[in-house]
Design an enzyme around this catalytic site. Structure first.
Site, PDB file in Angstrom:
ATOM      1  N   ASP A 301      53.996 -23.942  19.251  1.00 19.60           N
ATOM      2  CA  ASP A 301      53.709 -24.139  17.838  1.00 19.60           C
ATOM      3  C   ASP A 301      54.702 -25.104  17.200  1.00 19.60           C
ATOM      4  O   ASP A 301      55.883 -25.131  17.543  1.00 19.60           O
ATOM      5  CB  ASP A 301      53.778 -22.789  17.114  1.00 19.60           C
ATOM      6  CG  ASP A 301      53.372 -22.871  15.664  1.00 19.60           C
ATOM      7  OD1 ASP A 301      52.204 -23.206  15.400  1.00 19.60           O
ATOM      8  OD2 ASP A 301      54.222 -22.625  14.786  1.00 19.60           O
ATOM      9  N   GLU A 353      51.201 -28.265  19.917  1.00 21.13           N
ATOM     10  CA  GLU A 353      50.583 -28.384  18.597  1.00 21.13           C
ATOM     11  C   GLU A 353      51.458 -29.363  17.822  1.00 21.13           C
ATOM     12  O   GLU A 353      52.457 -28.979  17.226  1.00 21.13           O
ATOM     13  CB  GLU A 353      50.505 -27.017  17.919  1.00 21.13           C
ATOM     14  CG  GLU A 353      49.670 -27.009  16.643  1.00 21.13           C
ATOM     15  CD  GLU A 353      50.513 -26.990  15.377  1.00 21.13           C
ATOM     16  OE1 GLU A 353      50.013 -27.472  14.343  1.00 21.13           O
ATOM     17  OE2 GLU A 353      51.651 -26.515  15.403  1.00 21.13           O
TER      18      GLU A 353
END
Length: 621
Positions: A301, A353
């Site tokens: 993330d 990401e």
């Protein structure tokens, strides 16, 4: 822990211990006897407290020149405990065990005495298959899941990990997905954080049951033929004072510089990724989930937050020691992480990401890349959603929103994501973003899904999108399963299942996702229709894609094809079966002998209004 075992500590302090969870934290060394190892380098004293001692302190002993503390005590599995740390100023604070494998249910933050969870794994065939098949040349169609809101019990309570096995996994498999991606399941306090502000880097959340039940969930997915990916957050952690923040009374896990430590955007603290012990801690966390818990990959993330000094609000002018924007510690950490992971798990999925245009995110480290094997294509996603939200007659000047991706689609190894971030906070659900009345919204959604599934790159869709849920995603309740009583939603679900299964059995749609030979544009200069060919590796293995981006049917539409012969329409988005209006479908097409758009031949079709066709060669003359 004994002094003779100090090589573990030596490697930990060097940033080279990648299974630190096997020694740090609490472990049962004999029936009823537990041993604990803690890293608190600036503490004056460390003790363990818990209900096994009526919350009285059991002092730990400092291990010279290591920054670590050790001790053992009598206790029973499942009892609660915390660490009591005397800071350099003499203050006494209670903290979590950073290496705990289980925690009490929220709002409490005490860890549970729980040794490495045990499971009798039955997924050897799955593991062998993943190791035998190259990740890049197989289908990858990911269903993104928030386990707390997919389904709930009738009283609104969470399903347990065990309940999820029959209620989630068969559905995902039947829908034709290859993998599930779980939003973070590491222990966290605030439901509304969705797991992205966490505290337990080695603990599956207690919301859904004990750690062993999570392992059973993963095993069941593998035995059903589903891979399991989880979102993982190595960049930052929650501010709560009884967790990792100022762990030993000083900046232990976070940067010493408060400005660098402060993550303004998310209200968290940034990990000091240049600190060797933090590297050991985080890479050990990744290894725990991949190695011990058998996950197939991690979606890392907020990579951009680790790449740039000036990414966060209020840090626009921050620069590194060389005067550049790059976060040098973050870059080095990501390369070290991926090197370690792929050395142990060459078949793993390490997905970034990453929302910027940072180069070579998914390129090998030895060629100057960051070493991930996939990156989310956020540009493709944003442009696609913007295009399909437009009135069709306004789209005529904006076809570049779709075709611009063709310029850079091989710059990285991309995953095309319609993720949870696009269906919350007033952004509307995918179906609600679509233009027109309800019928046309579904027609647009079907075409957009064909664009997703036939564009080079692997695929990801967030739960509920597959049937066109109208409401935005809400983390506090289950999906709107009642929608499926509506024939339009049920038809959309049938369409998505059909498209997924067609994708999985069609090598031309995935074997050359990352090779320019995998796609050939045959008609894309006009503003209203697109036509392109996806090529497989075998000769004559191709799928011809035709998109009509206007709500007007086109008679006698000429589709360029690569060879004379007979072709079959294998998908028509306007089939009544999917919620469209076509009851009678064209199936077999014979070439006309007329070249078109640089191709040696062509077929004629009736192109449905706001529709798409997938065409394959049936046999050759």
């Amino acid at each position: 822990m004994k002094e003779t075992q100090s090589p573990w500590l030596y490697l930990f302090n060097r940033g080279e211990e990648y299974q630190a969870y096997r020694r740090f934290g609490a472990h049962e060394i004999a029936p009823g006897r537990w041993q604990i190892l803690v890293w608190a380098p600036h503490a004056q004293a460390v003790a363990v407290v818990g209900d096994f001692s009526q919350w009285e302190a059991v002092p730990l002993k400092a291990i010279a020149a290591t920054g670590c503390w050790q001790g053992d005590f009598a206790a029973t599995a499942g009892q609660l405990y915390k660490l009591q740390i005397t800071t350099p100023t003499g203050a006494v604070v209670e903290k979590i065990d950073p290496f705990a494998f289980a925690f009490e249910p929220k709002p409490g933050t005490a860890a549970k005495l729980w040794d490495l969870p045990q499971h009798d794994w039955q997924d050897a065939p799955w593991q062998a298959q993943m190791q035998a098949e190259p990740v890049y040349s197989r289908p990858l169609n990911i269903y993104e899941l928030h386990l707390g809101s997919f389904k709930r019990n009738p009283d609104g309570s969470y399903l347990s990990y065990r309940q999820m096995i029959p209620q989630i996994l068969p559905y995902v498999k039947q829908m034709g997905y290859t993998h599930i991606e779980l939003m973070p399941l590491m222990e966290h306090l605030l439901d509304a954080s969705w797991g992205y502000q966490l505290m337990g880097y080695f603990a599956a959340t207690s919301r859904f049951g004990p750690p062993e039940d999570f392992l059973a969930f993963v095993d069941a997915a593998h035995r059903l033929g589903l891979g399991v990916i989880m979102d993982w957050v190595p960049g930052h952690f929650i501010r709560n004072t009884d967790t990792l923040a100022q762990f030993d009374g000083t900046a232990t896990f976070e940067y010493q510089d408060p400005h660098r430590a402060d993550n303004v955007r998310w209200g968290t603290w940034n990990f000091d990724l240049g600190k060797t012990q933090v590297q050991s801690f985080l890479i050990s966390s990744a290894m725990y989930w991949l190695d011990y818990c058998h996950l197939d990959g991690l979606r890392v993330d907020a990579v951009s937050n680790m790449l740039y000094m000036d990414y966060d609000a209020g840090k626009e002018n921050d620069r590194n020691q060389d005067g550049g924007r790059d976060n040098l510690e973050g870059l080095a950490f990501l390369k070290k992480l991926n090197t370690a992971v792929f050395a142990a798990h060459p078949e793993a999925l390490m997905i970034a990401e990453e929302s910027s245009a940072y180069p070579q995110v998914s390129a090998p480290i030895d060629t100057g890349g960051l070493g991930f094997n996939y990156k989310w294509n956020m540009g493709w996603m944003n442009d696609t959603l913007k295009y399909f939200a437009m009135d069709p007659y306004a789209r005529r000047e904006h076809l570049d929103l779709l075709t611009f991706s063709w310029v850079y689609m091989y710059d990285e190894q991309f995953i095309l994501p319609f993720s949870h971030d696009e269906v919350v906070h007033g952004k509307k659900s995918l179906m609600h973003k679509m233009t027109g009345d309800r019928y046309n919204q579904f027609a647009n959604l079907r075409v957009m899904f064909v664009w997703l599934m036939t564009h080079p790159g692997k695929k990801l869709l967030f739960m509920g999108g597959e049937w066109g849920q109208f409401l935005e995603w809400r983390d506090y309740t289950q999906l709107e399963w009642v929608d499926l009583e509506d024939p339009m939603n049920a038809g959309m679900q049938t369409f998505t299942r059909t498209l997924n299964k067609l994708y999985a059995k069609t090598p031309s749609l995935w074997t050359q996702d990352h090779d320019p030979a995998g796609m050939q544009v045959t008609l894309g200069s006009g503003p209203e229709q697109l036509s392109y060919i996806r090529w497989g590796q075998a000769e004559a293995d191709c799928t011809i894609v035709v998109l009509n981006l206007m709500p007007l049917e086109v008679q006698h539409f000429r589709v360029p094809v690569p060879a004379a012969g007979v072709y079959t329409i294998v998908l028509n988005t306007e089939s009544q079966h999917f919620g469209g209006t076509w009851r009678r479908l064209q199936r077999t097409l014979k070439t006309t002998g007329v070249p078109a758009a640089g191709q040696p031949d062509s077929v004629e079709v009736v192109l449905p209004a706001m529709g798409a066709l997938l065409i394959e060669p049936k046999l050759r003359r």
